[in-house]
Design a protein around this motif. Structure first.
Motif, PDB file in Angstrom:
ATOM      1  N   THR A 196      36.718  71.405  25.407  1.00 40.71           N
ATOM      2  CA  THR A 196      37.752  70.682  24.659  1.00 40.71           C
ATOM      3  C   THR A 196      38.607  69.868  25.625  1.00 40.71           C
ATOM      4  OG1 THR A 196      37.851  72.646  23.233  1.00 40.71           O
ATOM      5  CG2 THR A 196      39.560  70.950  22.914  1.00 40.71           C
ATOM      6  N   ASP A 239      42.045  67.050  25.671  1.00 41.73           N
ATOM      7  CA  ASP A 239      43.145  66.527  24.837  1.00 41.73           C
ATOM      8  C   ASP A 239      43.124  65.003  24.841  1.00 41.73           C
ATOM      9  OD1 ASP A 239      44.215  65.686  27.240  1.00 41.73           O
ATOM     10  OD2 ASP A 239      45.746  67.275  27.315  1.00 41.73           O
ATOM     11  N   GLU A 240      44.145  64.396  24.235  1.00 37.02           N
ATOM     12  CA  GLU A 240      44.117  62.938  24.106  1.00 37.02           C
ATOM     13  C   GLU A 240      44.142  62.218  25.452  1.00 37.02           C
ATOM     14  OE1 GLU A 240      47.200  62.043  21.311  1.00 37.02           O
ATOM     15  OE2 GLU A 240      46.128  63.198  19.765  1.00 37.02           O
ATOM     16  N   THR A 246      41.308  71.336  28.048  1.00 33.50           N
ATOM     17  CA  THR A 246      42.205  72.390  27.553  1.00 33.50           C
ATOM     18  C   THR A 246      41.439  73.691  27.308  1.00 33.50           C
ATOM     19  OG1 THR A 246      41.866  71.661  25.276  1.00 33.50           O
ATOM     20  CG2 THR A 246      43.770  70.738  26.441  1.00 33.50           C
ATOM     21  N   THR A 274      40.899  66.245  34.325  1.00 31.55           N
ATOM     22  CA  THR A 274      39.809  65.567  33.619  1.00 31.55           C
ATOM     23  C   THR A 274      38.478  66.058  34.196  1.00 31.55           C
ATOM     24  OG1 THR A 274      39.842  63.787  35.228  1.00 31.55           O
ATOM     25  CG2 THR A 274      41.163  63.460  33.231  1.00 31.55           C
ATOM     26  N   HIS A 306      35.992  67.866  17.685  1.00 31.80           N
ATOM     27  CA  HIS A 306      36.947  68.828  18.213  1.00 31.80           C
ATOM     28  C   HIS A 306      36.709  70.208  17.573  1.00 31.80           C
ATOM     29  CE1 HIS A 306      40.769  70.876  18.853  1.00 31.80           C
ATOM     30  NE2 HIS A 306      40.968  70.030  19.849  1.00 31.80           N
ATOM     31  N   PRO A 307      36.705  71.323  18.294  1.00 30.71           N
ATOM     32  CA  PRO A 307      37.097  71.475  19.711  1.00 30.71           C
ATOM     33  C   PRO A 307      35.978  71.126  20.698  1.00 30.71           C
ATOM     34  CG  PRO A 307      36.536  73.613  18.779  1.00 30.71           C
ATOM     35  CD  PRO A 307      36.424  72.632  17.660  1.00 30.71           C
TER      36      PRO A 307
END
Lengths: 402, 402
Positions: A115, A117-118, A123, A186, A219-220
């Protein structure tokens, strides 16, 4: 080929003698502080103890003192392959674990759905341990692309785990992992660690970028992480080195896969020790080396379930007389590493070992346990040496040197 | 030179201390199933036991676990030379065994007189174990030829065995054996296994062809088989490495020959242990390292004569006090390998070892035997390490590193 294998290859001969290697995965343990006894010491194992009394014992060091081995190095050592010289990449290990048929030139990577995030920061490295069912669906979405003439085959393993196999011309491993092994950052770019690996790095990078697009709405599981890019190691086979005709009897696919890497034939079997012994009986006349694998001791250790590990030992011990009726010329009881329930995972501790044959020189050990094996006639020695010992005891090695 | 020898060479010093290495050939054994005791455990050896109690014990592994050594690797290890790095060809071993004076550049091969039928197929690899007398005659027929500028010297060894020494310019070993090691086939051609060995291959092939003609009427010894083409290994001497002045006291020529290869001086002696001890006494002041070799334990083992092997140990044990009167600074009792009477041959089993010196750290072993040595303070360790231990105990090694 490692030099000591070269020597064995030169002096090994075919003979009628049969060798049986019974491996308890994660055999070694640590004492329960309440009793001062390890799992194996707690278990009532009269048959193993009798075998220890008739045989010669010791403790094996899987890789080197202090080194906790994975499944691959732990088993390679038992098969006589130096686990430092012969390394098996994570990608290949996962591939052989699902019986994936790797072709020459293929590069396999271990994948995780994860997962992000934006901002693209990781995460969850396991995408909430997405179900195998969902993971299989997602693998279908990624599977079968062709990038720069390289086909990418994506196969699910279990939960968030999959493999990506890169098939095409000019692929050389030697690229970095995209999995940074931590959260809050990342995914790393896949970069070539040597000139010849540039094509693979470029294809893998583009594959990751496309996967990001394809998974955006899932997602996730909206991103992937790749690691352990590796090629089939093409190990010399046990047939070539030992002139044996070896077979594996293992309920779990990864161990069958590892055994296949060294040229063992896979005998279909159920996972219980009784199933494995039945399989052994049926095939006893057709091979001269058998690797019987008991997975449950490791699983119990990994779960931190001391009592369950004790029970596994007792169960297998009860089944042992049936196995001994076959009267193999050499029987070895070994472990690929320790998995103490107290540690809930693999560990570096030396592993109890016993060998019984007409020509072993029995020691004074009368109990198969960590503390008794310390005083055994084999001492504390590298696991990679058990195969030469087995070969010698089966009278399958001629004299070395003039 | 092997790297650990380089270290020893750097830190070894000359000192007055004397080292005595008593080697029982084929020392280790296997238990008699009726008593559960090995040859050494059966023998009454009060003097060896007292020495074990005063000293430190262990079990040596001659080459590697499971590997059964020939005489050469077994002894090289005891002299501190890694037996895998320093290999001695069969031809050279036979040559030094008959005190043949190999020159630089000579290539020696071990020969057998054999029997071939009309089709040229081998029917007996040993020509009915032709007598030494007859063999000597036949060697004279083959001896002294010159082929392509290479002189071929043929010397009898014993029964069907002889050596062929090729002396001339440009001879490089690296040729195949003509001895196929089995019957029912023709002798193999001698072929070069590398470019530089072509001259030797060509000369040896022509020599074999001529021998066939010369021997045609000498059935059963109507052909020859050659193997183990090899050159003097030019080992670094014990003088160079250890700065010792070493001497060998051995009744059998092969062991004197092996000792000469590492620079020991040969002291003429009778074959009995009493003769050897007398020789030791006479020469005690002139050397600081003595290798005393007892062959009879190996011969008894090879003959499968358990009781005779027991008696040899008891005989040598009785002579031991006389030897100990010399009060060597370091005494080691060792074996080059095991020769269990039960196996009627060399074996892979670790070998009892004891070292006694003022500076050894005594363990709790009070009996010189296989099972007692397992618990010794030296553990189970490579035989190649006994020389550094002896040197240390004689205070002949200075500190390593700053």
């Amino acid at each position: 080929m490692f030099s000591s294998l070269e020597i064995i290859k030169e002096i090994s001969i075919t003979s009628p003698g049969k060798i049986l290697l019974l491996v308890f995965d994660g055999l070694g343990g640590l004492p329960d502080p309440r009793t001062g006894k390890t799992e194996l010491e707690t278990a009532k194992t009269p048959n193993l103890d009798r075998l220890a009394a008739r045989g010669i014992c010791g403790l094996t060091v899987p890789v080197a003192p202090g080194i906790t081995p994975g499944s691959a190095p732990g088993h390679l050592a038992l098969f006589g392959y130096d686990p430092v010289t012969f390394s098996i990449g994570r990608g290949v290990l996962e591939a052989v674990g699902i019986d994936f048929d790797l072709q020459p030139g293929d590069v396999a990577a271990r994948g995780n759905f994860c997962t992000v995030d934006e901002a693209g920061l990781i995460t969850d490295r396991r995408a909430g341990r997405v179900s195998t069912e969902k993971s299989t669906e997602l693998c279908h979405l990624l599977d079968g692309q062709t990038i720069d003439g390289v086909k990418i085959i994506v196969s699910p393993v279990r939960e968030h785990r999959f493999i990506a196999v890169f098939r095409g011309e000019g692929l050389v491993p030697g690229v970095s992992d995209s999995d940074p092994s931590r959260m809050g950052v990342t995914p790393a770019p896949v970069v070539a660690l040597k000139k010849q690996a540039e094509k693979l790095a470029s294809v893998a990078s583009r594959f990751v970028a496309q996967a990001k697009g394809i998974l955006a709405q899932h997602h996730p599981a909206n991103m992937i992480l790749l690691r352990g890019f590796s090629r089939h190691p093409h190990l010399p086979t046990m047939g070539e080195i030992y002139k044996l005709k070896p077979a594996v009897i293992a309920g779990y696919p990864m161990y069958r896969g590892l055994a296949k890497l060294v040229g063992m034939e896979v005998l279909p079997t159920g996972p219980a020790i009784e199933d494995e012994i039945a399989t052994l009986k049926q095939n006893y006349n057709n091979y001269d080396f058998f690797f019987l694998h008991v997975k449950q001791s490791d699983s119990a250790g990994e779960d931190g379930d001391f009592d369950r590990k004790v029970k596994i030992f007792e169960q297998v011990d009860s089944a042992l007389p049936e196995l001994l009726k076959l009267e193999p010329d050499v029987i070895m009881v070994a472990g690929d590493h320790s998995t103490p329930a107290m540690l809930r995972g693999h560990s570096w501790h030396p592993v109890p070992f016993l060998l019984c044959s007409k020509w072993c020189r029995p020691d004074r050990v009368t109990e198969f346990s960590e503390s008794a094996c310390i005083t055994g006639g084999l001492g504390i020695f590298p696991a990679v040496q058990i195969m030469p010992l087995a070969m010698a005891n089966a009278l399958k090695l001629i004299k070395f040197g003039a």
